[in-house]
Design a protein around this motif. Structure first.
Motif, PDB file in Angstrom:
ATOM      1  N   GLU A  10       0.906  -1.281  -0.197  1.00  0.00           N
ATOM      2  CA  GLU A  10      -0.100   0.129  -0.012  1.00  0.00           C
ATOM      3  C   GLU A  10       0.746   1.315   0.110  1.00  0.00           C
ATOM      4  OE1 GLU A  10      -3.248   0.131   2.692  1.00  0.00           O
ATOM      5  OE2 GLU A  10      -3.857  -1.830   2.400  1.00  0.00           O
ATOM      6  N   ALA A  11       2.039   1.090   0.625  1.00  0.00           N
ATOM      7  CA  ALA A  11       2.916   2.434   0.845  1.00  0.00           C
ATOM      8  C   ALA A  11       3.589   2.452  -0.559  1.00  0.00           C
ATOM      9  CB  ALA A  11       3.962   2.106   1.684  1.00  0.00           C
ATOM     10  N   ILE A  12       3.969   1.502  -1.326  1.00  0.00           N
ATOM     11  CA  ILE A  12       4.540   1.223  -2.727  1.00  0.00           C
ATOM     12  C   ILE A  12       3.446   2.225  -3.723  1.00  0.00           C
ATOM     13  CG2 ILE A  12       5.091   0.144  -4.757  1.00  0.00           C
ATOM     14  CD1 ILE A  12       7.008   0.101  -2.557  1.00  0.00           C
ATOM     15  N   ILE A  13       2.067   1.833  -3.526  1.00  0.00           N
ATOM     16  CA  ILE A  13       1.185   2.601  -4.395  1.00  0.00           C
ATOM     17  C   ILE A  13       1.025   3.880  -4.244  1.00  0.00           C
ATOM     18  CG2 ILE A  13      -1.394   2.371  -5.196  1.00  0.00           C
ATOM     19  CD1 ILE A  13      -1.224  -0.742  -4.749  1.00  0.00           C
ATOM     20  N   ARG A  14       0.844   4.101  -2.882  1.00  0.00           N
ATOM     21  CA  ARG A  14       0.301   5.437  -2.150  1.00  0.00           C
ATOM     22  C   ARG A  14       1.436   6.697  -2.592  1.00  0.00           C
ATOM     23  NH1 ARG A  14       0.167  10.077  -1.506  1.00  0.00           N
ATOM     24  NH2 ARG A  14      -0.752  10.922   0.167  1.00  0.00           N
ATOM     25  N   PHE A  15       2.852   6.105  -2.625  1.00  0.00           N
ATOM     26  CA  PHE A  15       3.871   7.287  -2.690  1.00  0.00           C
ATOM     27  C   PHE A  15       4.590   6.954  -3.990  1.00  0.00           C
ATOM     28  CE2 PHE A  15       3.266   6.822   1.794  1.00  0.00           C
ATOM     29  CZ  PHE A  15       2.770   8.058   2.170  1.00  0.00           C
ATOM     30  N   ASP A  16       4.317   5.996  -5.019  1.00  0.00           N
ATOM     31  CA  ASP A  16       4.716   5.856  -6.265  1.00  0.00           C
ATOM     32  C   ASP A  16       6.384   5.438  -6.116  1.00  0.00           C
ATOM     33  OD1 ASP A  16       2.617   6.692  -7.808  1.00  0.00           O
ATOM     34  OD2 ASP A  16       3.173   8.734  -7.417  1.00  0.00           O
ATOM     35  N   LEU A  17       6.614   4.349  -5.313  1.00  0.00           N
ATOM     36  CA  LEU A  17       7.671   4.052  -5.021  1.00  0.00           C
ATOM     37  C   LEU A  17       8.256   2.718  -6.143  1.00  0.00           C
ATOM     38  CD1 LEU A  17       7.823   3.678  -0.976  1.00  0.00           C
ATOM     39  CD2 LEU A  17       8.711   5.532  -2.503  1.00  0.00           C
ATOM     40  N   ARG A  18       9.358   2.499  -6.089  1.00  0.00           N
ATOM     41  CA  ARG A  18       9.746   1.287  -6.869  1.00  0.00           C
ATOM     42  C   ARG A  18       9.612   0.285  -6.168  1.00  0.00           C
ATOM     43  NH1 ARG A  18      13.957   5.122  -7.733  1.00  0.00           N
ATOM     44  NH2 ARG A  18      14.091   6.057  -9.855  1.00  0.00           N
ATOM     45  N   TYR A  19       8.978  -0.760  -7.078  1.00  0.00           N
ATOM     46  CA  TYR A  19       8.669  -2.095  -6.747  1.00  0.00           C
ATOM     47  C   TYR A  19       8.856  -3.113  -7.586  1.00  0.00           C
ATOM     48  CZ  TYR A  19       4.489  -2.679  -9.670  1.00  0.00           C
ATOM     49  OH  TYR A  19       3.739  -2.974 -10.724  1.00  0.00           O
TER      50      TYR A  19
END
Length: 930
Positions: free
Chosen positions: A128-137
Motif C-alpha cells: 500500500e505504501a508503494i502504491i500511495r507514494f509511487d515507490l519502485r517495486y
C-alpha cells in the motif's frame, strides 16, 4: 514521535519529482538515528497509532497501514551496512532485536512470521505504501525482498561487484535500476553505475570517479576506497559475457505522430569524452542537429535540445560531435532498430521496450516495429514498411486486437496485457561461449549455452551446469541472420560458421521457452582462443560496411585509414579474464589516442607517419607468425604504381593539371621537374628509389619503389634527409621488428641486419649530429629553383625515436645543446622533451635548464587530475642511466603526446634544477666538513 518522523519522510517524498521514487533518494542521513530509535516505539493496536501529539497523517491523506509500510521501508534503508543480499530478512530482524527495549519484541511478534520474514499484514502495508507514494517495486512472489532492495540500490557489500560490472549476471536490483525501458529505471543510479563501469575499465580516473560518486545519493554513504578497489578486482571467469557500457547517446522515445515515425535521442555521461570547451556542435548524418553545452555551475554537458529523427531511411544513423574548427571529436553509429533483436514495442507516449513479456497498460494503444520475416494477424491497413521493407510498423494495437505473431517456425508470441512475468533467476546467469585452439574461418566454432553458478558461488570460478532438457530454444538470431535448423541444437550446443562479422559483432539473441512462457536473453558470445600467446586480428570497414581482413598485406595507406574504420580483435584468455588488459592504446609516432578498447571500431583522425605500431606498453603483433599487425604508409594522392609501365595512378580528381615532381634516383641525385597529368596518371623516370609530388611548395603525395637505402650516404646529406622527411619515407623500417622467416638461419640474418642498420644510423648521427638536426628541424627544402615546405610536427616523432636510442657522453651532449642554441632551434627542441631532458641530465647545467624553460609559458595550467604515478615513473626513467626498459620507454614517450605535455615537461625540467641544487648543497657540505 512516530508521527513527527513519518511526516518528515512524507514531505521529503513529495519534493521528489521522479515518476518512480526510492527511499534512498530522500537523503535521510540527518534523521537516520531518529528513524532507528523510533521504530521500536511504534505500537499499532487495532490498526491505530497511539500518538496523540500530532494528527497530520489524516491531513496528508495517509492511512496507518501506509505509514507503517513507508516507515518500515525507510528503516530498512538505514541498514545497508548490516544486511546482505542472501540474508536480508535475517539482517533486518537482528537489527530490530537490537533496537527493542527490555526484551520487548512487539514489532517482530506482530509483523513477522517465525521471526524470519514479514507477515501478510506487513506485506500489505509495504504494498500500500508503494502504491500511495509511487515507490519502485518488483513483482516479488512471497516476501518483497527485491522491492526492499530497490529502495536502497546496492548494499555496502562488494564481493561480486566486479562481476556485476562486467558480466550479464547482474544483481537483479542493478538490472532494474539501469534498464532505461523499465519503470524502475533511475537516472541518478545509472549515472553512478556508469562511473563505476568506466572506472573499472580505466576510462575515468580514481579521483574523477570518487568526486562524482560522493555527490550521488545512491553511492555517497559507502566506503569509497573499498567500492572503487572492488570494482577493479581481477575476474576469475573466462566465460562471462561482457556487457557493453552504454554510450553517451541513448534512445529516449519512439512515437508515431502525424503518421510519421519519430525516434528521439537524448544523451548524458559526456564527462567520459574529456571535452574541454564550453560547447560543441552535434551532427546527424552530416547535418547539424543541436549543440552540446557545459553547465557553468556543475561542469556537466547537456544537449541543448533532444535529437529527433523523423521517418529515417536507414536503421542506423551517424552521430558526430565536432569542435569549433569542425574537427570530429566523437563518432558513433547509433542503431535505431536492432535486427538482432527483431522486435520493438512502444506506446502512444513514446515509451518503448524490447521485452515481449512486459505487462502493458490496457488503457493505451501500442505500435510495434517488427522484422518483416514475422507474420501477424493484423490487417494490412495498419502495417507500414520501413528500411527498404525489412521492418514493418504495426499500429493501433490494443488488448482487443488480440495480437499474435510467429516466425513461421517455433516462435509464436502475443502481447501481454494481463500479468507481471518475472524471469527465473538462473536465466540471468546463462553464458554463451565457444573455445578453440586456433580460430579459423574455414572451420566452424561450437557454441555452448550453459548456466554459470559463478555469481552465486563462493568458489569464484566458472561452474558451468547443463540446462534442463525440458527447456527449449525457439528462436536464435545473430549478426549473420537467424538459425533455422533449431533441431540440430543438441544439448544446447551448436556449430556456427565463423565470419568476420561474428568475430566483431558477437551479440546473439536467444528466445528460450520455459513451461508456456518465452523469455528473451541477449548475450555476447565469449570466444576463447587457446594459443600460447594472444593473437590479434585487424579489420577495416568502409562506409558501405564492407569488411577487409588484413591477413597478408600489412601496409595500409593514409587514404585507407581516412575512409575506413579499424578494429583490432583478440580472443585470448588473458584479455578475457583481465579487463585491465582489454584497454589498448593506439600509438603512432605522432599521436596517442587513449581509451581504445579491443573489438570496437574506431576512426583514426590523425594520419600517422612513418610506419605505425598499434600497441599499449608492448607491441601488438601476430604471435603465431611474429608479424607486426599493421604498418601505415603516407602516400597522399598516389593510389598505385605500376613498375612495368612506370605509370603512377592518382586518387584525386580535384588537383591542378601541372605538378612538381621531385625524384631520388639510384645514384642518390635529387632532381625536380614540372609534369603534366593525363587521365589521373603520370609517368615516372626509370631507376628511382622514390619520388614526391608537390603543389605550390606543399606535399600532396609520394611513393618509394625501394626503401633499402645506403645509410652512410643518406645520413651524410642534409638535402636527401629533407627529401626523405617531406616524402614520408618509412624510417620505421630500420627500427621495427623483422618479418618472420620459417628458416632459422634467414630469421637470424634478418635480425642481425636490422641491428647492423641501427648501429650504423646511430654512428652516423653521433659523428655528424648537426647534419641530422639541420635536416629534421629546418622548415624548407630548396632544390633547383623550387622551395618545399617541411612540417616539423610530423618529423619530431621520428627525431625523438632515433635520438633517444643513442647514448651520448657529456662532450657530445654539450655539442648538441650548443648547436641547438646557436641555430635558435630551442622552440623546436622543446617539442621533443624526452631527448632534451635526457641531454640536459647529462650536461647538468642550470643555465641550459633555464634557456629551455623559457620556451614554455610562465603560467601553465595544471591538469585537473595530475597523474602523479606517471610523473614519478617519467622522471625516474629520464633522470636515470640510459638503459631504460623498452616498455617503460614507450610509457614515458607519452610526455610528448599528452594534451598536458608542457606541464609534464616543465615538471621534469624543474626536477632537474632541484637535483642540481641538491648536488651543489651536498658539495658545499663536503667543503665545510673538510
Amino acid at each position: 514521535m512516530f508521527q513527527k518522523t513519518i511526516v518528515k519522510i512524507i514531505k521529503r517524498l513529495e519534493n521528489l519529482t521522479q515518476i518512480k521514487k526510492s527511499i534512498i533518494e530522500l537523503d535521510i542521513d540527518d534523521i537516520r538515528d531518529e528513524i532507528q530509535e523510533t521504530l521500536y516505539k511504534i505500537d499499532f493496536t487495532q490498526d491505530t497509532i497511539e500518538d496523540s501529539d500530532i494528527n497530520e497523517l489524516k491531513e496528508l491523506n495517509v492511512t496507518e497501514k501506509q505509514a507503517l509500510g513507508l516507515f518500515f521501508l525507510t528503516f530498512a534503508t538505514t541498514l545497508r551496512d548490516e544486511i546482505s543480499y542472501s540474508g536480508l530478512w535475517n539482517g533486518i530482524v537482528d537489527a530490530l532485536m537490537e533496537y527493542e527495549e527490555d526484551n520487548n519484541t512487539f514489532f517482530i511478534d506482530n509483523y513477522f512470521e517465525d521471526n524470519s520474514e514479514p507477515n501478510s499484514y506487513l506485506n500489505e502495508a509495504i504494498n500500500e505504501a508503494i502504491i500511495r507514494f509511487d515507490l519502485r517495486y518488483c513483482c516479488d512472489k512471497g516476501k518483497p525482498t527485491d522491492t526492499v532492495l530497490l529502495q536502497m540500490g546496492i548494499l555496502n557489500r562488494f564481493n561480486n561487484l566486479n562481476y556485476w560490472l562486467c558480466s550479464t549476471s547482474k544483481q537483479s536490483t542493478v538490472e532494474e535500476l539501469t534498464n532505461r525501458t523499465n519503470s524502475n529505471f533511475s537516472t541518478t543510479f545509472n549515472s553512478g553505475w556508469k562511473v563505476l563501469q568506466r572506472y573499472s575499465q580505466s576510462i575515468v580516473s580514481k579521483k574523477e570517479a570518487k568526486d562524482i560518486l560522493e555527490q550521488n545519493v545512491w553511492f555517497k554513504g559507502f566506503d569509497m576506497e573499498n567500492l572503487l578497489n572492488s570494482s577493479k578486482i581481477k575476474l576469475n571467469s573466462i566465460f562471462i559475457s561482457r556487457d557493453e557500457i552504454e554510450d553517451a547517446f541513448f534512445l529516449d522515445s519512439v512515437r508515431l505522430e502525424d503518421k510519421k515515425l519519430q525516434f528521439t535521442i537524448d544523451g548524458d555521461d559526456f564527462y567520459a569524452l574529456n571535452l574541454n570547451d564550453t560547447n560543441y556542435d552535434i551532427f546527424i548524418d552530416d547535418k547539424f542537429e543541436t549543440k552540446l553545452i557545459k553547465d557553468d555551475k556543475t561542469d556537466i554537458f547537456n544537449l541543448e535540445k533532444k535529437i529527433t529523427v523523423i521517418e529515417p531511411q536507414n536503421y542506423k544513423i551517424k552521430i558526430e560531435i565536432k569542435d569549433s574548427y569542425g574537427v570530429v571529436l566523437f563518432f558513433q553509429e547509433f542503431v535505431l532498430f536492432d535486427f538482432n533483436h527483431d522486435i520493438m514495442i512502444f506506446d502512444q507516449d513514446g515509451k518503448w521496450s524490447k521485452d515481449i513479456n512486459k505487462k502493458l497498460d490496457v488503457s493505451k494503444k501500442y505500435s510495434l516495429l517488427l522484422d518483416s520475416d514475422f507474420e501477424t494477424n493484423i490487417d494490412d491497413e495498419n502495417i507500414y514498411e520501413y528500411f527498404d521493407g525489412y521492418v514493418n510498423l504495426i499500429t493501433n494495437i490494443t488488448k482487443e486486437s488480440e495480437f499474435n505473431g510467429d516466425d513461421g517456425d517455433e516462435y509464436q508470441f502475443g502481447l501481454n496485457f494481463d500479468k507481471d512475468i518475472k524471469p527465473p533467476v538462473w536465466l540471468n546467469n546463462i553464458e554463451l561461449y565457444g573455445s578453440s585452439d586456433f580460430l579459423s574461418f574455414e572451420e566452424p566454432l561450437e557454441y555452448r549455452l550453459r548456466y554459470n553458478k559463478l555469481a552465486i558461488s563462493a568458489r569464484q570460478k566458472d561452474e558451468l551446469v547443463d540446462i534442463e532438457q525440458n527447456i527449449s530454444i525457439v528462436r536464435w538470431s545473430y549478426c549473420g541472420g537467424v538459425v533455422y535448423d533449431l533441431d540440430n541444437i543438441k544439448q544446447f550446443n551448436y556449430d556456427m560458421d565463423l565470419t568476420y562479422d561474428i568475430l566483431m559483432n558477437r551479440k546473439n539473441t536467444i528466445k528460450i521457452k520455459i513451461d508456456d512462457v518465452i523469455y528473451t536473453k541477449q548475450l555476447n558470445v565469449t570466444i576463447v582462443e587457446k594459443t600460447a600467446k594472444p593473437k590479434y586480428r585487424t579489420f577495416l570497414r568502409d562506409i558501405d560496411d564492407n569488411i577487409i581482413f588484413l591477413n597478408k598485406n600489412n601496409n595500409l595507406s593514409s587514404s585507407d585509414i581516412k575512409n575506413n574504420k579499424m578494429i583490432i580483435t583478440s580472443f585470448h584468455e588473458e584479455f578475457i579474464t583481465q579487463p585491465e588488459l582489454k584497454k589498448e592504446i593506439i600509438r603512432d609516432k605522432s599521436t596517442i589516442l587513449e581509451n581504445i578498447e579491443l573489438n570496437k571500431f574506431i576512426n583514426l583522425k590523425n594520419y600517422p607517419y612513418y610506419a605505425e605500431e598499434i600497441s599499449n606498453v608492448k607491441k601488438i603483433y601476430d604471435d603465431v607468425r611474429w608479424n607486426t599487425i599493421c604498418n601505415i604508409r603516407k602516400q597522399g594522392i598516389v593510389n598505385s604504381y605500376d613498375k612495368d609501365s612506370l605509370v603512377v595512378t592518382l586518387s584525386n580528381d580535384d588537383i591542378s593539371s601541372s605538378l612538381t615532381l621531385i625524384t631520388l634516383d639510384k645514384n642518390y641525385a635529387l632532381k625536380s621537374s614540372q609534369i603534366d597529368i593525363a587521365n589521373n596518371e603520370i609517368e615516372i623516370p626509370l631507376n628511382l628509389f622514390g619520388f614526391c609530388l608537390v603543389e605550390e611548395g606543399d606535399y600532396i603525395g609520394s611513393y618509394f619503389i625501394d626503401t633499402k637505402l645506403d645509410i652512410e650516404t643518406i645520413f651524410s646529406s642534409v638535402e636527401i634527409l629533407k627529401f626523405l622527411r617531406v616524402s614520408y619515407f618509412p624510417f620505421g623500417e630500420y627500427f621495427n621488428g623483422t618479418e618472420y622467416e620459417k628458416n632459422r638461419a634467414l630469421r637470424e640474418k634478418a635480425r642481425d641486419d636490422k641491428k647492423k642498420d641501427k648501429r650504423e644510423i646511430r654512428s652516423c648521427i653521433k659523428n655528424r649530429p648537426t647534419i641530422f638536426l639541420k635536416a629534421f628541424i629546418e622548415d624548407q627544402l630548396d632544390i633547383d629553383d623550387i622551395s618545399v615546405n617541411l612540417n616539423f610536427e610530423h618529423s619530431k616523432s621520428i627525431v625523438e625515436q632515433i635520438l633517444f636510442a643513442i647514448e651520448f657522453d657529456g662532450e657530445e651532449a654539450v655539442k648538441i645543446i650548443h648547436e641547438v642554441i646557436l641555430n635558435r632551434w630551442q622552440d623546436k627542441f622543446i617539442k621533443i622533451p624526452i631527448f632534451l631532458i635526457y641531454l640536459l641530465n647529462i650536461v647538468k647545467n642550470d643555465r641550459y635548464y633555464n634557456i629551455f624553460l623559457d620556451e614554455l609559458e610562465e603560467s601553465i595550467d595544471e591538469p585537473i587530475d595530475v597523474n602523479e604515478e606517471f610523473c614519478e615513473r617519467m622522471v625516474k626513467a629520464l633522470l636515470s642511466d640510459h638503459k631504460i626498459d623498452r616498455y617503460e620507454k614507450i610509457n614515458i614517450k607519452t610526455i610528448t603526446q599528452l594534451e598536458n605535455r608542457d606541464f609534464y615537461t616543465k615538471k621534469a625540467l624543474n626536477r632537474l634544477i632541484d637535483i642540481s641544487s641538491m648536488l651543489i648543497e651536498d658539495e658545499s657540505d663536503d667543503e665545510i666538513e673538510s
